[in-house]
Design a protein around this motif. Structure first.
Motif, PDB file in Angstrom:
ATOM      1  N   ALA A 272      -1.414  -0.296  -0.305  1.00  0.00           N
ATOM      2  CA  ALA A 272      -1.695   0.050  -1.451  1.00  0.00           C
ATOM      3  C   ALA A 272      -1.752  -1.471  -2.602  1.00  0.00           C
ATOM      4  CB  ALA A 272      -1.331   1.311  -2.169  1.00  0.00           C
TER       5      ALA A 272
ATOM      6  N   LEU B 281      -1.485  -1.572  -6.185  1.00  0.00           N
ATOM      7  CA  LEU B 281      -0.356  -1.051  -7.178  1.00  0.00           C
ATOM      8  C   LEU B 281       0.009  -0.102  -6.808  1.00  0.00           C
ATOM      9  CD1 LEU B 281      -2.717  -1.741 -10.144  1.00  0.00           C
ATOM     10  CD2 LEU B 281      -1.230  -3.728  -8.981  1.00  0.00           C
ATOM     11  N   ALA B 282       1.259   0.370  -7.662  1.00  0.00           N
ATOM     12  CA  ALA B 282       2.823   1.441  -7.214  1.00  0.00           C
ATOM     13  C   ALA B 282       2.005   1.987  -8.833  1.00  0.00           C
ATOM     14  CB  ALA B 282       3.903   1.248  -7.215  1.00  0.00           C
ATOM     15  N   GLY B 283       2.401   3.452  -8.635  1.00  0.00           N
ATOM     16  CA  GLY B 283       2.440   4.210  -9.501  1.00  0.00           C
ATOM     17  C   GLY B 283       1.283   4.070 -10.137  1.00  0.00           C
ATOM     18  N   ASP B 284       1.267   4.449 -11.567  1.00  0.00           N
ATOM     19  CA  ASP B 284      -0.173   5.316 -12.420  1.00  0.00           C
ATOM     20  C   ASP B 284      -0.408   4.113 -13.521  1.00  0.00           C
ATOM     21  OD1 ASP B 284      -0.761   8.482 -12.279  1.00  0.00           O
ATOM     22  OD2 ASP B 284       0.695   7.763 -10.893  1.00  0.00           O
ATOM     23  N   PRO B 285      -1.470   4.038 -14.096  1.00  0.00           N
ATOM     24  CA  PRO B 285      -1.611   3.045 -15.413  1.00  0.00           C
ATOM     25  C   PRO B 285      -0.741   3.789 -16.505  1.00  0.00           C
ATOM     26  CG  PRO B 285      -3.320   3.907 -15.003  1.00  0.00           C
ATOM     27  CD  PRO B 285      -2.512   4.253 -13.867  1.00  0.00           C
TER      28      PRO B 285
ATOM     29  N   ARG C 201       3.894  -3.809 -13.258  1.00  0.00           N
ATOM     30  CA  ARG C 201       2.690  -3.926 -11.852  1.00  0.00           C
ATOM     31  C   ARG C 201       2.238  -5.152 -11.553  1.00  0.00           C
ATOM     32  NH1 ARG C 201      -1.829   0.098 -13.141  1.00  0.00           N
ATOM     33  NH2 ARG C 201      -1.040   1.474 -11.231  1.00  0.00           N
TER      34      ARG C 201
ATOM     35  N   SER D 164       1.872  12.629 -15.049  1.00  0.00           N
ATOM     36  CA  SER D 164       0.761  11.636 -14.978  1.00  0.00           C
ATOM     37  C   SER D 164      -0.237  12.436 -13.406  1.00  0.00           C
ATOM     38  CB  SER D 164       0.660  10.326 -14.334  1.00  0.00           C
ATOM     39  OG  SER D 164       1.541   9.564 -13.637  1.00  0.00           O
TER      40      SER D 164
ATOM     41  N   GLY E  31      -1.801  11.354 -11.216  1.00  0.00           N
ATOM     42  CA  GLY E  31      -1.265  10.702  -9.595  1.00  0.00           C
ATOM     43  C   GLY E  31      -0.073  11.313  -9.407  1.00  0.00           C
TER      44      GLY E  31
ATOM     45  N   ARG F  67       0.627  14.191  -6.234  1.00  0.00           N
ATOM     46  CA  ARG F  67       1.675  14.194  -5.317  1.00  0.00           C
ATOM     47  C   ARG F  67       2.844  15.489  -4.970  1.00  0.00           C
ATOM     48  NH1 ARG F  67       3.058   8.092  -3.665  1.00  0.00           N
ATOM     49  NH2 ARG F  67       2.039   7.336  -4.652  1.00  0.00           N
TER      50      ARG F  67
ATOM     51  N   THR G  32      -6.810   2.611  -8.721  1.00  0.00           N
ATOM     52  CA  THR G  32      -5.953   2.546  -8.060  1.00  0.00           C
ATOM     53  C   THR G  32      -4.481   3.552  -8.061  1.00  0.00           C
ATOM     54  OG1 THR G  32      -4.627   1.462 -10.162  1.00  0.00           O
ATOM     55  CG2 THR G  32      -5.537   0.253  -9.043  1.00  0.00           C
ATOM     56  N   VAL G  33      -4.815   4.237  -8.197  1.00  0.00           N
ATOM     57  CA  VAL G  33      -4.276   5.604  -7.595  1.00  0.00           C
ATOM     58  C   VAL G  33      -4.782   6.069  -6.798  1.00  0.00           C
ATOM     59  CG1 VAL G  33      -3.380   7.959  -8.498  1.00  0.00           C
ATOM     60  CG2 VAL G  33      -3.434   5.708 -10.155  1.00  0.00           C
TER      61      VAL G  33
ATOM     62  N   ILE H 257      -5.712   5.205  -3.956  1.00  0.00           N
ATOM     63  CA  ILE H 257      -5.823   4.326  -2.736  1.00  0.00           C
ATOM     64  C   ILE H 257      -4.234   4.634  -2.282  1.00  0.00           C
ATOM     65  CG2 ILE H 257      -5.736   1.860  -3.802  1.00  0.00           C
ATOM     66  CD1 ILE H 257      -7.912   2.837  -0.797  1.00  0.00           C
ATOM     67  N   GLN H 258      -3.279   4.970  -3.109  1.00  0.00           N
ATOM     68  CA  GLN H 258      -2.467   5.665  -3.025  1.00  0.00           C
ATOM     69  C   GLN H 258      -2.482   6.754  -2.204  1.00  0.00           C
ATOM     70  OE1 GLN H 258       0.301   5.621  -6.272  1.00  0.00           O
ATOM     71  NE2 GLN H 258      -0.884   3.170  -7.172  1.00  0.00           N
TER      72      GLN H 258
ATOM     73  N   LEU I 271      -4.020   6.669   1.508  1.00  0.00           N
ATOM     74  CA  LEU I 271      -2.726   5.694   2.448  1.00  0.00           C
ATOM     75  C   LEU I 271      -1.732   7.624   2.240  1.00  0.00           C
ATOM     76  CD1 LEU I 271      -2.920   2.280   0.883  1.00  0.00           C
ATOM     77  CD2 LEU I 271      -3.702   3.297   3.010  1.00  0.00           C
TER      78      LEU I 271
END
Lengths: 347, 345
Positions: free
Chosen positions: A281, A283-287, A302, B163, B165, B169, B195-196, B198-199, B202
């Motif tokens: 991925a 980026l890690a984490g949320d905005p 980030r 949040s 994401g 989880r 961006t979340v 795709i995390q 995966l």
């Protein structure tokens, strides 16, 4: 409608249709029991221009301020500071009162159902705006019917229906017809195709392209879907936590992004190639929360290119190419970032 | 015998659905003759647009559709056990223990008045009879497993304090609490930011491989399906119209609907600003089904026969099936299109 000269076009083709200058909107909130005051920095110093006849896209994740920007432009909420110019005139000034600005700017929302009055037939909904602006009822209804036909809904079948009798794609066509009823020059499309199924989305995107040509429109197209933005937009602005971090021609920004956030957004898109699936991925984490944004460059916690200069300095939105600007210290000459290009010697 | 006691040596598929039809209110036939086999340790994506019956099919596996309004026909077996014949009690044991589910909107799926940790320990204690301390230790382990930062502290958080994401989880952790063998995921990443998303995709792929989970993944997004699934089944109007490996379905589709879905994607446009290829019309009214193939009125290859007779699923490649009278022509049309794209590029 032909492409004949529009008498409302005062500034000429070189004058941007909309200029957004240092726009700021903070929403106050109360935090905790003590009622400590805090603000959500929803839009925090946004600058851009929309040129006549172009489609400008705004992309970004939830909470980045893209929808708030749209509402500020429409005057649906008031900005704290900054300036909005429409065709060179300040919106709400004597030269351009709110009422006449609103007749020239219309908006289409994501939720096609909640943006229509459930107790009005679609024909009445479309004719409502023009009637408020003084068009006689009979004429307004006639125009509503021709617009329905134009957006692909046979008037004899659909004019007398209520919103709940239509599918999502049909309702969004009605919303588009309603937006066009006042013959606007600027149409703000806020996630207008996001709720539609893919096959319907493609139909509505095609319709938007045709209408733009036929009615000489300028679009502000807000979306989180980079594929759609790449397809429909001439230029694109990328927002992160209330600020524009990159802006430029869509082909340039989405093909060779300059800002690490834009690059991460692009590589977060699922691949359509079973032999080449995403492994890590980007980026890690949320905005992060726009209540208490990180110092300096807001993306630094980030960012893969983060260096000590990043939390300390706010990067300006500077040119990296023709019409292409980016707010990143790694791209700014003399910023102190190890990847920054060498400072240009003044000629 | 308990419903959850799946014999580990059994070679039955994880889920086997035969001739499943689901009718709501005696009129709306939302699912119409679905056959689906999920092998052990496999991930299958069910893709389709709204109203295609993909979520209804998924819910039927746990019999979650409202009993009094729903008529279910056909057979559903989970690890060889007949779900249709289960009593209420057996169903309770099946749900959460042998088969777990995650949903699109964790804020609606989680209980707002309990901490997430409490919800997970409750599930563990209920199904496995562990003590509070043991259950809490397992919950912590799960939070670490799904990579929630500062897991100890997050166990005591309420869903609204997390949040989007993070909540997703937490819901995955809850679903895995009783070590299910089958995981059903209903659009788990649709509401998330890119961006979340795709995390989470995966993470699901990783968990599936490491825990040997058999997964059915419902989505409307072909890209998400390709990222997580070994096999893809495309649904239209309550039927599976094409199924095969992800490669077969995406790279050499043989059903006109699959081809339409692939071609109407905005990234598939030949030239920027040119018109997108679209599938004309809209999906059929499921309360008034017409004879013949349900896709025929929108199909670019439809012939007379398509409007009269329902096409059976034919094998177009090893393990690759398409329900179309003209699947050969469809495959050829797609190859032609690919060549046209290559010529322009």
């Amino acid at each position: 409608m032909s492409a004949a000269i529009d008498i409302r076009d005062r500034g000429g083709p070189a004058q941007p249709l909309l200029t957004v200058d240092k726009l700021i909107k903070h929403f106050p909130i109360k935090k905790g029991l003590g009622g400590k005051k805090a603000v959500v920095r929803a839009v925090d110093g946004v600058d851009f221009e929309i040129l006549k006849g172009e489609t400008l896209g705004i992309v970004g994740e939830s909470g980045c301020g893209k929808s708030t920007t749209a509402k500020l432009i429409m005057g649906l909420i008031e900005h704290d500071s900054g300036q909005l110019l429409f065709d060179g005139e300040k919106i709400g000034s004597r030269a351009l009162p709110m009422r006449s600005f609103r007749a020239q700017t219309q908006m289409v929302f994501q939720d096609s159902y909640s943006s229509l009055n459930p107790r009005m037939t679609v024909e009445a909904s479309i004719a409502f705006g023009p009637q408020v602006h003084g068009v006689p009822k009979r004429q307004a209804i006639e125009r509503a019917r021709s617009l329905l036909a134009r957006v692909g809904l046979e008037p004899t079948r659909f004019a007398a229906r209520y919103p709940h009798e239509l599918s999502g794609g049909q309702r969004q066509r009605v919303n588009i017809a309603r937006a066009l009823a006042l013959e606007p020059r600027l149409v703000v499309l806020d996630e207008a195709v996001s709720a539609l199924d893919k096959s319907v989305e493609a139909q509505v995107l095609n319709l938007l392209l045709d209408l733009k040509q036929d009615f000489n429109l300028t679009y502000l197209f807000i979306s989180h879907d980079l594929n759609v933005v790449r397809f429909i937009c001439d230029r694109v602005a990328v927002m992160y936590l209330g600020q524009v971090v990159e802006i430029g021609p869509a082909d340039t920004v989405l093909a060779s992004p300059s800002h690490p956030y834009t690059a991460a957004l692009l590589s977060s898109m699922p691949s359509l190639d079973p032999d080449n699936r995403t492994e890590v991925a980007p980026l890690a984490g949320d905005p992060p929360n726009p209540i208490d944004p990180p110092s300096g460059c807001r993306f630094h916690p980030r960012c893969s290119l983060m260096e000590p200069v990043c939390p300390a300095n706010v990067p300006p939105l500077d040119g990296v190419g023709e019409l292409h600007r980016v707010a990143c210290l790694a791209r700014q000459p003399g910023s102190g970032h190890s990847l920054a290009p060498a400072q240009q010697v003044a000629a | 015998m308990t419903a959850s006691a799946i014999p580990p040596t059994s070679s039955d598929p994880a889920v086997e659905i035969r001739g499943l039809s689901v009718t709501f209110g005696g009129k709306v036939r939302a699912v119409d003759g679905v056959d689906l086999v999920l092998g052990r340790g496999q991930a299958v994506a069910l893709i389709g647009e709204s109203g295609s019956g993909k979520s209804v099919t998924l819910r039927a596996i746990m019999r979650l559709n409202p009993e009094n309004k729903t008529k279910i026909e056909g057979s559903i077996r989970v690890a060889g056990q007949d779900v249709m014949a289960m009593s209420k009690r057996e169903l309770t044991r099946l749900r959460g223990r042998a088969v777990a589910m995650i949903f699109q909107e964790p804020l609606l799926a989680l209980d707002p008045v309990y901490t997430v940790g409490r919800q997970i320990t409750e599930a563990i204690r209920r199904h496995e009879g562990l003590s509070e301390t043991q259950a809490r230790a397992r919950a912590l382990e799960l939070f670490e497993r799904v990579r929630i930062p500062s897991p100890q502290r997050r166990l005591d958080a309420y869903p609204h304090e997390m949040s989007g994401g993070m909540r997703q989880r937490a819901m995955i952790a809850l679903a895995l609490a009783c070590r299910p063998k089958v995981l059903l995921a209903d659009e788990p990443t649709t509401a998330l930011d890119a961006t979340v998303q795709i995390q989470i995709l995966l993470l699901l792929r990783e968990l599936q491989a490491e825990l040997g989970l058999s997964t059915i993944f419902v989505t409307h997004d072909l890209g998400a399906a390709v990222e997580v699934a070994d096999r893809i089944a495309v649904m239209y109007a309550g039927r599976i119209v094409e199924s095969g490996t992800a490669r077969q379905v995406v790279l050499s589709p043989n059903h006109p609907y699959t081809i339409g879905l692939l071609s109407s994607r905005a990234d598939g446009a030949l030239v920027k600003g040119s018109r997108l290829e679209t599938i004309p019309g809209s999906p059929p009214d499921l309360a008034n089904r017409k004879p013949g193939c349900p896709f025929a009125p929108r199909c670019f290859l439809a012939i007379d026969r398509c409007h009269k007779e329902v096409p059976p699923t034919v094998e177009v490649g090893p393990g690759h099936g398409a329900a179309c009278w003209r699947s050969d022509e469809a495959g050829a049309a797609f190859r032609e299109r690919l060549e046209a794209v290559a010529a322009v590029a």
